[in-house]
Design a protein around this motif. Sequence first.
Motif, mmCIF file in Angstrom:
data_model
loop_
_atom_site.group_PDB
_atom_site.id
_atom_site.type_symbol
_atom_site.label_atom_id
_atom_site.label_comp_id
_atom_site.label_asym_id
_atom_site.label_seq_id
_atom_site.Cartn_x
_atom_site.Cartn_y
_atom_site.Cartn_z
ATOM 1 N N PHE A 1 0.874 -1.138 -0.069
ATOM 2 C CA PHE A 1 0.132 0.013 -0.023
ATOM 3 C C PHE A 1 0.948 1.268 0.071
ATOM 4 N N ALA B 1 1.064 3.539 2.171
ATOM 5 C CA ALA B 1 1.629 3.851 3.623
ATOM 6 C C ALA B 1 1.070 2.983 4.667
ATOM 7 N N TYR B 2 1.733 3.012 5.919
ATOM 8 C CA TYR B 2 1.378 1.952 7.004
ATOM 9 C C TYR B 2 1.210 0.649 6.250
ATOM 10 N N ASN B 3 2.150 -0.016 6.078
ATOM 11 C CA ASN B 3 1.778 -1.315 5.424
ATOM 12 C C ASN B 3 2.271 -2.200 6.677
ATOM 13 N N LEU B 4 2.856 -1.730 7.626
ATOM 14 C CA LEU B 4 3.338 -2.846 8.752
ATOM 15 C C LEU B 4 2.557 -2.727 10.118
ATOM 16 N N VAL B 5 2.676 -4.083 10.549
ATOM 17 C CA VAL B 5 1.817 -4.016 11.997
ATOM 18 C C VAL B 5 2.904 -3.493 12.985
ATOM 19 N N PRO B 6 2.307 -2.588 13.704
ATOM 20 C CA PRO B 6 3.216 -1.646 14.636
ATOM 21 C C PRO B 6 3.768 -2.491 15.633
ATOM 22 N N ASN C 1 7.836 2.022 14.141
ATOM 23 C CA ASN C 1 8.094 3.268 14.275
ATOM 24 C C ASN C 1 9.658 3.720 14.367
ATOM 25 N N ARG D 1 8.400 -7.830 2.566
ATOM 26 C CA ARG D 1 7.210 -8.917 2.834
ATOM 27 C C ARG D 1 6.508 -9.441 1.805
ATOM 28 N N ASP E 1 2.125 9.813 14.658
ATOM 29 C CA ASP E 1 2.270 8.828 15.581
ATOM 30 C C ASP E 1 2.137 9.303 17.042
ATOM 31 N N LEU F 1 -0.026 -11.771 18.247
ATOM 32 C CA LEU F 1 -0.514 -10.739 18.031
ATOM 33 C C LEU F 1 -1.315 -10.367 19.353
ATOM 34 N N ARG G 1 0.322 -3.868 24.769
ATOM 35 C CA ARG G 1 0.525 -2.815 24.177
ATOM 36 C C ARG G 1 0.243 -1.396 24.978
ATOM 37 N N HIS H 1 -7.142 -0.052 10.970
ATOM 38 C CA HIS H 1 -6.237 -0.221 9.755
ATOM 39 C C HIS H 1 -5.357 -1.321 9.678
ATOM 40 N N GLU H 2 -4.871 -1.723 11.204
ATOM 41 C CA GLU H 2 -4.037 -2.803 11.189
ATOM 42 C C GLU H 2 -4.768 -4.239 10.802
ATOM 43 N N LEU I 1 -4.903 -4.311 7.292
ATOM 44 C CA LEU I 1 -3.651 -4.862 6.728
ATOM 45 C C LEU I 1 -3.351 -6.240 6.757
ATOM 46 N N LEU I 2 -3.638 -6.924 8.095
ATOM 47 C CA LEU I 2 -3.562 -8.331 8.483
ATOM 48 C C LEU I 2 -4.170 -9.157 7.557
ATOM 49 N N ILE J 1 -8.636 -0.524 5.667
ATOM 50 C CA ILE J 1 -7.280 -0.192 5.218
ATOM 51 C C ILE J 1 -7.164 1.223 5.088
#
Lengths: 249, 860
Positions: free
Chosen positions: A100, A102-107, A149, A163, B394, B477, B484, B762-763, B766-767, B857
């Motif tokens: 994508f 942006a923000y393609n990663l799981v934080p 981050n 990935r 962030d 996760l 978290r 969003h996450e 993504l997953l 997303i």
Amino acid sequence: MTASPAQALATAARAVAASKIYGSGDTEVRALDAIDVDFEQGRFTAIMGPSGSGKSTLMHCMAGLDTVTSGQVIIGDTDLTTLSEKDLTLLRRDNVGFVFQAYNLVPTLTAIENITLPMDLAGSAGDTAWIDEVVGATGLTDRVKHRPNELSGGQQQRVAVARALAGRPQIIFADEPTGNVDSNTAGEILGFMRSAVDQMGQTIVMVTHDPVAASYADRVVFLVDGKIVDELADPTPQTIRDHMTRLGA
Amino acid sequence: MFKLALRSLIDKKLRFALTTLVVVIGVMFVVGSFTLTDSLRSTFAGLAEDIAEGADLTVRVDQSFGGDFDRATVPAAVAERIAGVEGVGRVQPEVAAINVFIIDGDGEPIRPPGPPALGFSFNPGAFFITEGRQPAAPGEFAADTATAAGNGLRVGETYEINGPLNAEPFELVGVFNFGAPDSHTGLGQTMAAFELHEAQRFFGTQDGYQEIGVLVSAGSEIPEVQARLAAELGDGYSVVTAEVAAAEQEEDFNEVVDIFNTILLVFAFIAVFVSTFIINNTFQIIVGQRVREIGLWRAIGATPRQVSRSVITEAAIVGVVSTAIGIGLGLVLALVLRAILDLIGFPLPPGPLTLQPRTVVLAMVVGLGVTTISSIGPAVKARRISPVAALTQDFRLGATGLRRRLIAGGAAFAAGVVALAAGMTGGLDTTPRFVLLGVGAVLAFVGINIVSPVFARPAASVLGRPVRALFGMPGRLASDNAARSPRRTASTAGALMIGLALMGLAAVVGESLKKTFVNIIENAVEADYYIQSAATGFGPPAGFPAQVADEIEALDGIDSVVRIQFAFGGLSVDSEPRDIVATDMALADSHFDSQVSSGDIAGGDPLTALALHSDSATSLGVVVGDTVEATFPDNQTETLTLVAVYEDAAIYGNWLIDGALWDRHFNRNDLAFASVRVAGLSGAADESQQAALLASSRAAIDDVIERYPTVKVEDKAEFRQTQEAQITSFIRVIEVLIGLSFVIALIGIINTLSLSVFERTHEIGLLRSVGMTRRQLRRSIYWEALIVAVFGGLLGVTVGTVFGVATTLALPDSFVQVVAVPWLDLVVFVAISAVAGLLAAILPAVRAGRMNILDAISHE
Ligand SMILES: Nc1ncnc2c1ncn2[C@@H]1O[C@H](COP(=O)(O)OP(=O)(O)OP(=O)(O)O)[C@@H](O)[C@H]1O
Ligand SMILES: [Mg+2]
């Protein structure tokens, strides 16, 4: 259609009379209008077109993130329109890579964990030698234990591409992967994708608005109003600009 | 676009609904308990008037302490003097007794589950015959309509009745309404009424009366007659008007209502307290999620004040809405509680629900107070958000530092413990004691909650380890997400913790009580058989006919029988009422080992002997040989001599006198307990001979007991079992009631999980896009909930155990001596909270699974 030697190559993915219609009646939007397109194996294709022309929609439908209203989408030998939601998920996991903007990663996961995420979800270890090679190619070997981050935007995008590559999918779709970064960083990411195609034989389809970015590809496809209007082989920034001016006129 | 807007609106609606629901439960409890108890009070006031209307004036012996049934009787001679006073029209002497059980046609005693089984002399002023006639001769009785109808008693039939002295057959000659001619106003008690002299004989009240009702003759003024009677009778008697009698009755009723109210309010308090955690948590998360939006407001010129005000306003809206709903549901709860009470055997007289302005005000204080107070913290955080937050990708809300958490939390906890200790040990009245205990508990829990985020992360990762190992990436996760936001995890777990801590506390204290009891039976009790009322339940221990003990004593092969009687406030020393036990002091020592540390229980004159538990002896500053001035409920004072001091209060309580002294001052004859020793056991040749002796005496005792269905006999093992079972079921009831707070904590987990799922939209997209299946996604949310819930469970059980052990140690030795921790129960509690966590995760997990990947997303 421009004649090109690449046409002899096998197809990694293909859309046949694919249409995508949002809404109905007065509010109906025809985002994809009976598109026919082939993406050959081991080639790097760029998709360009004005905003709202349906580029993202095409990527999503091809990658199994969304479904077409009519027509077919085929990855390898699989017709996506016949798959259940669960099989689509597994197809995305095992046969398709996606990057994508942006923000393609799981934080919460480190860079390397993000890279191996699809394999971990599948419960398989993956091809470790290959993964090492991919990581090596990103130039981030010493930063793989970092969390997203702690990485720059460009580094994050390289991790995202890694990935996509790690599972050796049949095809990778990238929707404006350099849309959010400066031109130097974009160069790094594009160079990485280019080398994945050249050295690893990966198939990549990328959406971009930037003629310079598109010039990294072997072929550029132009989309307007949900239809493919033109294409260009072995592009340079200048030839792309010329085409765009012509289309705009 | 519209779809997204709608989606976020739906999300907010759910959040709003859940938050509101949490407050509603608290408000509902407050309104429900006050409404029910106010309604009961007003109904009882009417009932008390009805009862007192039977007589213009009532004469009785003065009583300054002790139970109603321990009031000294008015001698018959005095009744005659009353009749002779000018203006007295009719004289209606009355006697009454508790533990008068009617045995129904099937041979089963009619046993009200909570209220007493009462016996009366028939009083035409208050009992109104609806069928048959009033009892007029020996061998006749009448029963109240509710008891007769509920148990199929028929006029003309003969029924066995177990009285305080013995069991005798009586013919049912009539059925009556109590209080009013056309409706029976009972509270679930059973009432058997006899002719006056027959009642005196059967109850064993000799020739005295508990009360004498007086109707003034036509043309006489009540106050004048009252004055004349008072002058005639002199000191020691009181002559009260119907109004005063009604007020006293009402006060008696209200005492019961107050206990009930207190219990309900304790639950309301727990509910409100748990809700505060959840609401605070919700607002923290909401502010956290709106950082960017708030930053934008600030950037375009909103003042910090406006920002924090908007947060508090949102809370206030939740408060207003939930107060309104809570009041409505509170009224419903009052009705439901009344129906439940009716079902379990406390039929309450019908009457309108009373919603007092005070209740509404309290509901608003609770509803609005809880929401606004819980939003202050988040509001302060919101106002500190800088305009830059809108631009930073962030941006995180500032977390409170570790040191500050430890210091603030430790201070709150320490203050709480001090308040709890003061509340538990200080010689305080009930109200300040409850306030101290409440404030102490709140401070302690708040302290724990402030500190707990410090170990939420390590705990979550330790608990997450097996989850990671077993469930691959979804497990990984889940454990990451639980770790978290330690603050969020801690306060979600905190809501669960409170309920579990209280359950743990109850379990530890209960287990200790049980172990103490078992120890006593093992060590202190040497008799072979125990006789007591077969009644079970939570009422005061019922008595049984004294005749049973006499008959057993007369059997062959019985060495001795020791009788035990008991009175709350049975004597007064230094103007303080003391609960007493009366027994045969000469014999008791051979049945019970109460660990006499000085003197000899059997070593005094039964009419003046007193034995004390060492606690009481110490606090009075007396040693064996000293004398104590003791006043009895009949207002007579005796000089008692301390003959022994003992260490084990399990059987004798703190104050022990002889049965002979009891008989001088009490008219109550029923026994609370009796123990039996079988003769010849020590002289028996071997064990089989002993067993034979025990078996034959048991058979003989059983023959006696069979004729008294209200009584049972048990050997040591049986006795131990029933006592244990009784304590266990009592503890279970308390645990279940506290467990109600689970429901609230459950909503809290649903709320927090929904919000954090929303935050991770969003996450999640993504997953899903990289190939996480719906099932894997749902599982990761389940495991996350499980980790949080188990963390809360462990925290709660630990806190509960610590508090439980502390409480057990702080309680007097006469009550608990052994500290015991019910490990299995504690494990079960943690398991229950794990299940609760999983249940709470269903809704958020299903919603997460249904999310559209592309919408997710595109969600920031
Ligand atoms: N979920 C949706 N509902 C309705 N219409 C949509 C939806 N998604 C896209 N569209 C419409 O479909 C058309 C194609 O959108 P798409 O996002 O594919 O364009 P794009 O070429 O990627 O544009 P951009 O260069 O701005 O990213 C647009 O007209 C858009 O408004
Ligand atoms: Mg697009």
